[in-house]
Each structure stands twice: as C-alpha cells, then as structure tokens.
Design an enzyme around this catalytic site. Structure first.
Site, PDB file in Angstrom:
ATOM      1  N   HIS A 224       0.900  -1.077   0.143  1.00  0.00           N
ATOM      2  CA  HIS A 224      -0.095   0.149  -0.041  1.00  0.00           C
ATOM      3  C   HIS A 224       1.026   1.291   0.070  1.00  0.00           C
ATOM      4  O   HIS A 224       2.055   1.244   0.272  1.00  0.00           O
ATOM      5  CB  HIS A 224      -0.951  -0.033   1.206  1.00  0.00           C
ATOM      6  CG  HIS A 224      -0.041   0.190   2.462  1.00  0.00           C
ATOM      7  ND1 HIS A 224       0.432  -0.613   3.042  1.00  0.00           N
ATOM      8  CD2 HIS A 224      -0.037   1.398   3.287  1.00  0.00           C
ATOM      9  CE1 HIS A 224       1.236  -0.077   4.115  1.00  0.00           C
ATOM     10  NE2 HIS A 224       0.727   1.096   4.263  1.00  0.00           N
ATOM     11  N   ASP A 226       0.647   5.028   1.763  1.00  0.00           N
ATOM     12  CA  ASP A 226      -0.065   5.444   3.142  1.00  0.00           C
ATOM     13  C   ASP A 226      -0.970   6.726   2.511  1.00  0.00           C
ATOM     14  O   ASP A 226      -0.575   7.462   1.742  1.00  0.00           O
ATOM     15  CB  ASP A 226       0.868   6.210   4.132  1.00  0.00           C
ATOM     16  CG  ASP A 226       1.628   5.016   4.732  1.00  0.00           C
ATOM     17  OD1 ASP A 226       1.382   3.952   4.780  1.00  0.00           O
ATOM     18  OD2 ASP A 226       2.794   5.598   5.144  1.00  0.00           O
ATOM     19  N   HIS A 280       4.890   0.103  -0.103  1.00  0.00           N
ATOM     20  CA  HIS A 280       5.374  -0.656   0.842  1.00  0.00           C
ATOM     21  C   HIS A 280       4.583  -1.589   1.609  1.00  0.00           C
ATOM     22  O   HIS A 280       3.449  -1.568   1.499  1.00  0.00           O
ATOM     23  CB  HIS A 280       6.117   0.606   1.766  1.00  0.00           C
ATOM     24  CG  HIS A 280       5.198   1.248   2.440  1.00  0.00           C
ATOM     25  ND1 HIS A 280       4.590   2.246   2.150  1.00  0.00           N
ATOM     26  CD2 HIS A 280       4.703   1.203   3.991  1.00  0.00           C
ATOM     27  CE1 HIS A 280       3.918   3.171   2.696  1.00  0.00           C
ATOM     28  NE2 HIS A 280       3.925   2.405   3.933  1.00  0.00           N
ATOM     29  N   ARG A 290       7.325  -8.398  16.150  1.00  0.00           N
ATOM     30  CA  ARG A 290       7.920  -7.415  15.584  1.00  0.00           C
ATOM     31  C   ARG A 290       6.785  -6.092  16.289  1.00  0.00           C
ATOM     32  O   ARG A 290       5.617  -6.189  15.857  1.00  0.00           O
ATOM     33  CB  ARG A 290       7.942  -7.234  14.176  1.00  0.00           C
ATOM     34  CG  ARG A 290       8.521  -5.860  13.721  1.00  0.00           C
ATOM     35  CD  ARG A 290       9.007  -5.756  12.144  1.00  0.00           C
ATOM     36  NE  ARG A 290       9.191  -4.600  11.550  1.00  0.00           N
ATOM     37  CZ  ARG A 290       8.181  -3.746  11.017  1.00  0.00           C
ATOM     38  NH1 ARG A 290       7.167  -3.909  10.662  1.00  0.00           N
ATOM     39  NH2 ARG A 290       8.746  -2.681  10.641  1.00  0.00           N
TER      40      ARG A 290
END
Length: 365
Positions: A224, A226, A280, A290
């Site tokens: 996607h 942002d 990204h 994470r």
C-alpha cells in the site's frame, strides 16, 4: 460483538494458518526481498540548531529522496531515548493483554481509531497478520490521547495514555520541522507547509506483528501507499519493513537511533505529484514478534488539500482535484482498501461525484 478471526495467543504457535490470511503467489513474500534498500540517513541535528549550511544539506538530501521513492531516515532528531523506550514498553504491555481486555477499545466499522486484530467484516481474504491500536492526536487538544485511552481501557491505563500523549507531541514537533524542509526543497518556502499542518489532526498507530509459523504465505501489512501526508515510523530491532522500488521489494534495516520517514498520498497531492508516495509492506517471521510505532501526520479534517500555485503551470498542470482529508479518510475506511492506486482511484471518484455520475461499487478492492 463480532469476534475477530485473529487471536495472536492462539495463532502464533499454529503450524498452519487460516486461509483468510494466505496471500496469493506473486503477492506473498519471497526470500530475495531481504536485499537492503539504502535510504538516505540524514542527520538533522545541525538543522534543528539553526546551522544554515547543515539545513541546506538536509534540504538537498530530503528533496532527492522524495523525488526518487519518498523514503529517508533521520537521526539526531531530538526525541528522548527514554521516551522511545517507554513507548515500546507500552506496546508490549497493551498487546500482551488478554484479547477481551484489548477488545474494550475495539475499532468500529468505518472508523480509523481503536483496536483491530484483522479486517474481517470488511474483507474476507488477504488479511494482515497483525494487531493494531490507533488513536487521534491533535496539538489543539493536549488531553485527547489520555482521555481516549482512559475512556476505552480504563483508569489503570492512564500512564500508557500519558506516554503516548508525550510521544505524539514530539512527533508533531518533528513533523513540522520536516514540513519546513519539504517546503524549502520544493521552492515554496519553509513556512508554507508548516502553517498548513500546525493544527494537524493526526493518527498514532501501534503495530504488533506476532510470530507466524508460515511467514512466506502471509503479510503483516499488504502492499500500500499511505493515504496520509507524512509517516514517521520507529521500528524495533526485528525488521520487516519492505519498500517496492526499481521493480523489486527491498528491506529497510532498523536503527534504534533513527526514524523512517515517508511521503503519503495527501502530501503527494500537496506537491502536485512532485514528491512520491511509495509502495511498501510489512513481512512477518516465525521466531519473534515485531513492533513498530507509526505517526501519521494529517491536516485538519476539513482543510482543502491543494498544491501552492507556484507548483502548477502549463508544463505541470494540476495532477489531482481539490479534496479534504475527511473525504479521503472516509473513502479508505468505507469504500476502498488502501493500496498502490488509492489516490488515483479516489481522484476519479471525486470527479464522478462532481459530475453527478453513478459511483461504481468499490467493495471488491
């Protein structure tokens, strides 16, 4: 209340994963994506102290990065290391709570804030292997973050709210400093974008990616761009952020002393397409969770997003129609799953609305 599919305490140890979380071949991770992307590491300490030569160099480096792929890292940013450590400890504290306790902040359909453990309800496939907690932050309302955390999670979590209120205040400060650099690099002056965002209505998001025993079959966050204006991300030491550039996926290695900064769709519109929002995603692993802290700078809801006139001429006509951040946010929350074409599809949607055309269904995206 609809129970989410994703319960990290149960799923992180399973040898298989539910089909809703499996991404098709060609979209799922590949081993060669481990190649590192060397984004500029920019020391902004001199700029923050008012050094003209350092400021000019930062402006040059940021401009080059934003015209190429829109990603860079900043160090010597002035954010207290203990505040950062507290913010990461609070991520652990929240996401290791039992699921029913986290669900007290459950995000409602069509809203951007709250706890989310999958997008089930809106989407039935290619679900993200993650949990998130999102909340608004506005400089004009210093109590907003604490009030939200206490109202949803209870008085016992006031300290968590206080930590993120301080963190968001620092992120807003850093964002405005970066906006000065972006304005200077685009030739519209340091004050233009800073003024535009001084009354920002931003989003803070805590991301938690549990271990997955089949990490090559799913994604923590799908590909996607942002939709927001500027993202300031702090990763833990695990790694998992990947950027699509020059035709392939490449990783940005975590640095404890650095923030990853990237341009979003709204700023791409504010720059008339000069500066790019880049595709990204986040991958997961089978060993350890994470964590990341993402601050999404957004303008006030009803502020009109349009580039300054100096960035528009015969050779560079308007790339996108005027819009408000509220309209784009609603579009991504109610009509369209953010991807690499969000701004393009949204722009067409606006034009159709203006022309009174029947809007096509967008639920399949």
């Amino acid at each position: 209340m609809v129970q989410p599919v994703f319960d990290a305490a149960v799923l992180s140890g399973r040898a298989d994963i539910p089909s809703q979380f499996i991404w098709p071949e060609g979209e799922s991770p590949t081993p060669d994506a481990a190649e590192e992307l060397h984004v500029p590491l920019i020391d902004i300490g001199g700029m923050l102290s008012g050094d003209p030569r350092a400021t000019a160099e930062v402006t040059r480096l940021v401009g080059e990065a934003c015209e190429r792929h829109g990603f860079f890292q900043v160090v010597n940013h002035g954010i207290d290391a203990e505040l950062l450590a507290d913010a990461h400890r609070c991520v652990d504290a929240f996401f290791t709570m039992p699921l029913p306790e986290k669900q007290r902040a459950l995000r409602r359909p069509g809203e951007s804030c709250g706890y989310a453990s999958s997008f089930t309800g809106r989407f039935a496939s290619k679900l993200p292997w993650k949990e998130t907690l999102s909340f608004r932050s506005c400089p004009s309302d210093p109590a907003l973050v604490v009030d939200y955390i206490v109202a949803t999670l209870g008085e016992d979590h006031r300290r968590l709210g206080e930590v993120y209120a301080r963190y968001c205040s620092e992120m807003s400060r850093l964002s405005l400093e970066i906006m000065e650099v972006l304005g200077e690099s685009l030739g519209v002056g340091r004050a233009h974008y800073r003024r535009f965002f001084e009354g920002n209505d931003s989003i803070m998001r805590l991301n938690y990616y549990p271990p997955c025993q089949r990490p090559m079959e799913t994604l923590g966050t799908g590909p996607h761009c942002d939709p927001t204006s500027l993202t300031i991300l702090h990763q833990d030491n695990v790694g998992g952020l990947q950027v699509h550039t020059e035709g392939r996926w490449r990783s940005i290695r975590p640095r404890a002393d650095a923030f990853v900064v990237n341009i979003g769709d709204t700023f791409m519109a504010l720059s008339n397409g000069r500066y790019k929002s880049c595709l990204h995603r986040a991958v997961v692993n089978s060993k350890v969770p994470r964590k990341s802290l993402a601050f999404f700078l957004c303008p006030e809801m009803d502020k009109v997003v349009a580039p300054p006139g100096t960035l528009v001429d015969a050779a560079n006509p308007r790339a996108y129609p005027d819009f408000t951040w509220r309209s784009l946010l609603d579009f991504t929350q109610k009509h369209y799953r953010a991807d690499m074409k969000t701004l393009e599809v949204f722009s067409s949607w606006i034009v159709q609305q203006q022309q009174g055309q029947l809007l096509p269904p967008l639920a399949s995206h």
